[in-house]
Scaffold this motif. Structure first.
Motif, PDB file in Angstrom:
ATOM      1  N   ILE A   1      -9.368 -62.264 -28.930  1.00  0.00           N
ATOM      2  CA  ILE A   1      -8.844 -61.592 -27.733  1.00  0.00           C
ATOM      3  C   ILE A   1      -7.439 -61.079 -28.005  1.00  0.00           C
ATOM      4  CG2 ILE A   1      -8.080 -61.891 -25.363  1.00  0.00           C
ATOM      5  CD1 ILE A   1     -10.203 -63.757 -24.834  1.00  0.00           C
ATOM      6  N   ALA A   2      -6.641 -61.897 -28.682  1.00  0.00           N
ATOM      7  CA  ALA A   2      -5.228 -61.544 -28.825  1.00  0.00           C
ATOM      8  C   ALA A   2      -5.027 -60.201 -29.536  1.00  0.00           C
ATOM      9  CB  ALA A   2      -4.488 -62.675 -29.512  1.00  0.00           C
ATOM     10  N   PRO A   3      -5.501 -60.053 -30.773  1.00  0.00           N
ATOM     11  CA  PRO A   3      -5.264 -58.757 -31.404  1.00  0.00           C
ATOM     12  C   PRO A   3      -5.985 -57.609 -30.695  1.00  0.00           C
ATOM     13  CG  PRO A   3      -6.664 -60.129 -32.793  1.00  0.00           C
ATOM     14  CD  PRO A   3      -6.173 -60.997 -31.695  1.00  0.00           C
ATOM     15  N   SER A   4      -7.173 -57.885 -30.167  1.00  0.00           N
ATOM     16  CA  SER A   4      -7.906 -56.794 -29.525  1.00  0.00           C
ATOM     17  C   SER A   4      -7.140 -56.266 -28.318  1.00  0.00           C
ATOM     18  CB  SER A   4      -9.284 -57.262 -29.078  1.00  0.00           C
ATOM     19  OG  SER A   4      -9.998 -57.781 -30.174  1.00  0.00           O
ATOM     20  N   TRP A   5      -6.641 -57.200 -27.529  1.00  0.00           N
ATOM     21  CA  TRP A   5      -5.915 -56.738 -26.347  1.00  0.00           C
ATOM     22  C   TRP A   5      -4.563 -56.151 -26.716  1.00  0.00           C
ATOM     23  CZ3 TRP A   5      -6.605 -57.691 -20.729  1.00  0.00           C
ATOM     24  CH2 TRP A   5      -7.969 -57.655 -20.431  1.00  0.00           C
ATOM     25  N   GLY A   6      -3.979 -56.687 -27.778  1.00  0.00           N
ATOM     26  CA  GLY A   6      -2.756 -56.056 -28.269  1.00  0.00           C
ATOM     27  C   GLY A   6      -3.019 -54.587 -28.571  1.00  0.00           C
ATOM     28  N   GLY A   7      -4.124 -54.327 -29.237  1.00  0.00           N
ATOM     29  CA  GLY A   7      -4.463 -52.947 -29.590  1.00  0.00           C
ATOM     30  C   GLY A   7      -4.753 -52.111 -28.358  1.00  0.00           C
ATOM     31  N   MET A   8      -5.488 -52.698 -27.428  1.00  0.00           N
ATOM     32  CA  MET A   8      -5.814 -51.935 -26.220  1.00  0.00           C
ATOM     33  C   MET A   8      -4.541 -51.567 -25.460  1.00  0.00           C
ATOM     34  SD  MET A   8      -7.681 -53.126 -22.722  1.00  0.00           S
ATOM     35  CE  MET A   8      -6.410 -54.306 -22.375  1.00  0.00           C
TER      36      MET A   8
ATOM     37  N   ILE B   1      -9.559 -34.807 -21.715  1.00  0.00           N
ATOM     38  CA  ILE B   1      -9.489 -35.477 -23.015  1.00  0.00           C
ATOM     39  C   ILE B   1      -8.804 -36.833 -22.858  1.00  0.00           C
ATOM     40  CG2 ILE B   1      -8.444 -35.360 -25.308  1.00  0.00           C
ATOM     41  CD1 ILE B   1      -8.830 -32.333 -25.154  1.00  0.00           C
ATOM     42  N   LEU B   2      -7.686 -36.816 -22.174  1.00  0.00           N
ATOM     43  CA  LEU B   2      -6.986 -38.094 -21.970  1.00  0.00           C
ATOM     44  C   LEU B   2      -7.827 -39.047 -21.129  1.00  0.00           C
ATOM     45  CD1 LEU B   2      -3.275 -37.009 -21.470  1.00  0.00           C
ATOM     46  CD2 LEU B   2      -4.350 -38.031 -23.472  1.00  0.00           C
ATOM     47  N   LYS B   3      -8.548 -38.497 -20.164  1.00  0.00           N
ATOM     48  CA  LYS B   3      -9.415 -39.354 -19.355  1.00  0.00           C
ATOM     49  C   LYS B   3     -10.440 -40.070 -20.232  1.00  0.00           C
ATOM     50  CE  LYS B   3      -9.847 -37.093 -14.824  1.00  0.00           C
ATOM     51  NZ  LYS B   3      -9.720 -35.662 -15.038  1.00  0.00           N
ATOM     52  N   PHE B   4     -11.116 -39.276 -21.074  1.00  0.00           N
ATOM     53  CA  PHE B   4     -12.103 -39.889 -21.967  1.00  0.00           C
ATOM     54  C   PHE B   4     -11.448 -40.994 -22.795  1.00  0.00           C
ATOM     55  CE2 PHE B   4     -14.920 -36.098 -21.493  1.00  0.00           C
ATOM     56  CZ  PHE B   4     -16.094 -36.781 -21.255  1.00  0.00           C
ATOM     57  N   MET B   5     -10.251 -40.708 -23.279  1.00  0.00           N
ATOM     58  CA  MET B   5      -9.621 -41.687 -24.167  1.00  0.00           C
ATOM     59  C   MET B   5      -9.195 -42.939 -23.406  1.00  0.00           C
ATOM     60  SD  MET B   5      -7.597 -39.305 -26.872  1.00  0.00           S
ATOM     61  CE  MET B   5      -8.557 -38.269 -28.013  1.00  0.00           C
ATOM     62  N   VAL B   6      -8.715 -42.741 -22.189  1.00  0.00           N
ATOM     63  CA  VAL B   6      -8.307 -43.905 -21.403  1.00  0.00           C
ATOM     64  C   VAL B   6      -9.509 -44.808 -21.124  1.00  0.00           C
ATOM     65  CG1 VAL B   6      -7.559 -44.636 -19.115  1.00  0.00           C
ATOM     66  CG2 VAL B   6      -6.278 -42.908 -20.348  1.00  0.00           C
ATOM     67  N   VAL B   7     -10.613 -44.203 -20.718  1.00  0.00           N
ATOM     68  CA  VAL B   7     -11.787 -45.037 -20.447  1.00  0.00           C
ATOM     69  C   VAL B   7     -12.300 -45.671 -21.735  1.00  0.00           C
ATOM     70  CG1 VAL B   7     -14.182 -45.015 -19.679  1.00  0.00           C
ATOM     71  CG2 VAL B   7     -12.437 -43.880 -18.332  1.00  0.00           C
ATOM     72  N   ALA B   8     -12.232 -44.935 -22.834  1.00  0.00           N
ATOM     73  CA  ALA B   8     -12.675 -45.498 -24.115  1.00  0.00           C
ATOM     74  C   ALA B   8     -11.864 -46.746 -24.431  1.00  0.00           C
ATOM     75  CB  ALA B   8     -12.534 -44.463 -25.234  1.00  0.00           C
ATOM     76  N   VAL B   9     -10.555 -46.649 -24.340  1.00  0.00           N
ATOM     77  CA  VAL B   9      -9.707 -47.783 -24.690  1.00  0.00           C
ATOM     78  C   VAL B   9      -9.919 -48.929 -23.699  1.00  0.00           C
ATOM     79  CG1 VAL B   9      -7.321 -48.541 -24.986  1.00  0.00           C
ATOM     80  CG2 VAL B   9      -8.038 -46.314 -25.836  1.00  0.00           C
ATOM     81  N   THR B  10     -10.104 -48.582 -22.436  1.00  0.00           N
ATOM     82  CA  THR B  10     -10.379 -49.622 -21.450  1.00  0.00           C
ATOM     83  C   THR B  10     -11.702 -50.325 -21.759  1.00  0.00           C
ATOM     84  OG1 THR B  10      -9.270 -48.206 -19.852  1.00  0.00           O
ATOM     85  CG2 THR B  10     -10.466 -50.097 -18.983  1.00  0.00           C
ATOM     86  N   ALA B  11     -12.701 -49.546 -22.121  1.00  0.00           N
ATOM     87  CA  ALA B  11     -13.995 -50.140 -22.479  1.00  0.00           C
ATOM     88  C   ALA B  11     -13.835 -51.054 -23.687  1.00  0.00           C
ATOM     89  CB  ALA B  11     -15.034 -49.053 -22.763  1.00  0.00           C
ATOM     90  N   TYR B  12     -13.000 -50.634 -24.615  1.00  0.00           N
ATOM     91  CA  TYR B  12     -12.719 -51.497 -25.775  1.00  0.00           C
ATOM     92  C   TYR B  12     -12.146 -52.825 -25.292  1.00  0.00           C
ATOM     93  CZ  TYR B  12     -10.230 -53.221 -29.926  1.00  0.00           C
ATOM     94  OH  TYR B  12      -9.756 -54.001 -30.948  1.00  0.00           O
TER      95      TYR B  12
END
Lengths: 64, 714
Positions: free
Chosen positions: B280-287, B306-317
């Motif tokens: 969780i730690a590194p993953s959330w650090g990255g997110m 484009i930014l919307k897609f990326m924001v949701v992508a990172v949130t999904a991550y």
């Protein structure tokens, strides 16, 4: 006494201990290395994707 | 300042990979949609071997992972690597060999998987000749990437490139280890490891395929394209470095969380849990690093798809990497494992993280290399909304389905009987959820079609810049006052990176896997467990060919609810010693149908015969596909001698020379099975030669080695 501690530690596999120790070493070393770097270097690195480059076509503002 | 050098970026290769990613994205998702619909309407299996669920499912997963995401990775890497290093790719020839080689592999997969040619290792199903081709193409990619790094004009490697390097190294190691197999023929092989060991290696691979194919390269892409699209540097470069080292080190250990409560020894399971939670730690650090990059730019997120897609992508991550560690906690895993929850979890990752990041990059990148603007921002915004809706409609019903399934499986009546003893009841309950999931998938796919149209229009109005001119100073001979030594050290830095990440991931791999291979105690032997007879072996290979493990597990976990349900004698969960001759292991990962590990003897032969011909005849309302060809086709036993000798080489104790009489034994046993069938009233010409006979022999053998008396010492 020590023998007792060691024996009960036998359940925690030596691999788990080894894994945790290496992890903290890796973590510590990467912290140390990255925080020793000066700010100019970090800024330079962070800006690498942005310092473009060739004649950018009119696409730059494509959808903004 | 050194003299400026003129050169150009190769956009042609970027465009090729982009198109391939789009095309295979559409195909892969279509196949997924068909598979989803087959669970609602079994008639969509079309009574054809090539289109049954068991064969289609690996086609879908392979297409989504290796064709859609794979080509997406290469698109992004080829675009960003050149620019970050201020150098053209090392060799145009290698770029093209890489591209066409990869597409040829995809084609080979698209042909062999429907034909039932599979190694049964999930996400590594392709047989050995294709495995070798993958290794070769991967090496070509590696040479091309490292060649570019070595001739770079920028001294320092941006963190995205670190992620690319780690990806390359780890996928190489994973691919080799998980595909150690001995060929029987051109399209059949047996893995070197058996049973529990095979399972451990497979899920070490399987988990790290998620980690190092679906995650690390995409993190590299995130660290490049998100700052690009937002036009501001990453929030914290320092954090990104720590993210990198912590992530690759921890990820490699997490594989055993796929095998909690199985016959895998406890110490390995615990390691998997601990490291999964640490993840969780590194993953959330990255997110957070990704999301905070947008600080002060949130007003643009509202208008820029484009930014919307990326924001949701990172949130999904972030969501997927929170959920993953939770699912690795044993008590939660006891509920979630083998249910559709896992499928929901995976699709947050693939549809959200991989899919949306790919779409964002495509919308950003194609207008640029075509020197134009996106055809319709509005359409892209609509794509975003319908895609997001699609993800929700996909995931939420499956979470629900997962809970429903699990609760029904585990529910006892006050008198101590299973509340839903008929497994099928727990399946038909899910059909409305499956229907919603299919709707979600359709919405998502409609969004993709909108993107295809939008990008097509964009490309039509643009002018492709195949070779984009660029200039940069030659790489400086490194700052003199640090001396020769430093210079050399930096020169070698990419290689050092390569070595450091290799060592790190090998530590995790070796420490976890070697003890399993070497220490005999890890798999307690059971005297009564014997190798399969030739006929059973042939039946087992049919089970593999048909992909039955796409719906059936063969691993009864040590819960009362499972032992009662799956062992007709109500006695024993699965023991590691029972699998020592299983090459490959067939534990499966999801129970759309019941566990089969102790199905032997539960029904008579004719039940199986009729059930395989038409499952609804024995179990009205069943979702299981019918397999009429098993009943009409003759068994091809020509390889049986070779199979026996290959297995003996690998350590199965068939007596020396047994291969010579194996066929004879096979026919003898087939006659017995066929005679029993006739006695039970089944008619049919040349029954003993049919495939179904072998499959029945195998099913009837399952789990019977340790019955009726459980062995001592368990």
């Amino acid at each position: 006494m020590f023998k007792y501690i060691l024996e009960s530690a036998g359940d925690i596999n030596w691999m788990a201990i080894f894994a945790l120790l290496t992890f903290f070493t890796v973590f510590g070393v990467s912290l140390y290395v990255i925080f020793r770097r000066d700010k100019d270097f970090i800024d330079h690195m962070a800006n690498l994707p942005l310092e473009e480059e060739a004649p950018q076509p009119n696409g730059r503002a494509a959808v903004n | 300042m050194a003299k400026l050098e003129q050169f150009s970026y190769d956009n042609a290769i970027v465009r090729k990979f982009a198109y391939a990613s789009i095309v295979f994205g559409v195909i892969g998702m279509l196949v997924g949609l068909i598979a989803a619909l087959q669970l609602i309407f079994p008639s969509l299996n079309m009574d054809l071997p090539y289109t049954t669920y068991g064969r289609i499912r690996p086609l879908h997963t392979n297409a989504a992972i290796f064709a859609f995401v794979g080509n997406g990775i290469f698109m992004g890497v080829y675009y960003s690597l050149q620019r970050l290093l201020k150098a053209r790719m090392f060799s145009d020839l290698l770029s093209n060999i890489h591209f066409w080689g990869w597409q040829a592999i995809i084609l080979a997969a698209a042909i062999t998987l429907p034909l039932g040619i599979t190694s049964a290792h999930e996400y590594a199903e392709l047989e050995w000749p294709i495995d070798i081709a993958i290794a070769l193409v991967w090496v070509v990619f590696g040479i091309n990437m490292f060649g570019t790094i070595l001739k770079r004009r920028e001294n320092h490697l941006y963190v995205a490139i670190w992620f690319y390097i780690a990806t390359w190294v780890t996928v190489t190691v994973l691919h080799i280890f998980n595909n150690l197999e001995l060929p029987v023929g051109m399209w059949k092989s047996y893995p070197v490891f058996a049973g529990v060991q095979d399972a451990l290696v497979q899920w070490w691979y399987g988990h790290n395929a998620v980690a190092f194919f679906l995650t690390t390269p995409y993190l590299g892409l995130m660290y490049y394209f998100l700052p690009k699209a937002a036009n501001r540097p990453v929030f914290s470069y320092r954090l990104s470095i720590i993210h990198f080292w912590a992530l690759i080190f921890i990820y490699i250990w997490a594989g055993p969380h796929h095998l909690l409560y199985t016959s895998l020894p406890d110490w390995a399971q615990s390691l998997g849990t601990v490291f999964s939670i640490m993840l969780i730690a590194p993953s959330w650090g990255g997110m957070l690093n990704g999301l905070l990059t947008l600080r002060g730019a949130w007003d643009r997120v509202r208008t820029d798809p484009i930014l919307k897609f990326m924001v949701v992508a990172v949130t999904a991550y972030g969501m997927a990497t929170f959920e993953g560690p939770m699912l690795s906690i044993k008590s939660i895993n006891a509920i979630s494992h083998y249910t559709d929850w896992t499928i929901g979890h995976v699709h947050i990752g693939t549809l959200g993280w991989n899919g949306f990041l790919t779409f964002g990059i495509l919308y950003w990148l194609l207008p640029r290399i075509f020197d134009t603007k996106l055809y319709s921002v509005k359409l892209a915004n609509s794509h975003f909304w319908i895609g997001t809706l699609g993800i929700l409609f996909y995931a939420i019903p499956l979470y629900w389905a997962g809970w429903t399934q699990s609760l029904m499986w585990k529910q006892f009546t006050p008198d101590g009987f299973l509340a839903y003893p008929n497994f099928l009841e727990t399946v038909t309950q899910l059909i409305p959820m499956y229907a919603m999931r299919a709707l979600g998938g359709s919405l998502y796919l409609i969004g993709v079609f909108m993107m295809v149209y939008n990008l097509y229009k964009t490309v039509r109005t643009g002018n492709f810049i195949a070779n984009e001119p660029a200039e940069a100073p030659a790489r400086e001979v490194y700052v003199a006052h640090k001396g020769e030594y430093w210079h050399k050290w930096l020169e070698r830095k990419p290689i050092q990176m390569l070595l450091a990440s290799t060592v790190l991931i090998l530590i995790g791999g070796l420490v976890e896997i070697f003890p399993m291979m070497l220490v005999d105690d890890n798999v307690p032997k059971i005297e009564s467990v014997q190798p399969y007879t030739p006929l059973e072996l042939a039946g087992r290979d049919l089970y593999i060919r048909e992909g039955c493990l796409g719906c059936h597990s063969q691993m009864i976990r040590p819960f009362r609810s499972e032992v009662v349900r799956y062992d007709p004698n109500d006695m024993q969960y699965s023991l590691s010693g029972e699998f020592i001759y299983d090459r490959p292991f067939l534990w499966g990962s999801k129970r759309t149908g019941p566990d089969l590990h102790r199905v032997g003897g539960k029904y008579n032969n004719s039940w199986h015969y009729n059930h395989m011909y038409d499952p609804t005849s024995m179990s009205p309302g069943s979702l299981m596909p019918p397999y009429p060809w098993l009943i009409s086709d003759d068994l091809n036993a020509s390889q049986i001698a070779k199979k026996i000798s290959v297995l003996r080489t690998l350590g199965t104790p068939y007596p020396e020379g047994y291969e010579e009489i194996a066929l004879e034994d096979l026919e003898k046993q087939a006659k017995i099975v066929a005679d029993q069938l006739r006695a039970e009233g089944v008619e049919g010409e040349n029954l003993e030669q049919k495939e179904i006979i072998a499959l029945i022999a195998y099913l009837q053998r399952l789990g019977t080695d340790i019955q009726p008396v459980p062995q001592a010492g368990n």
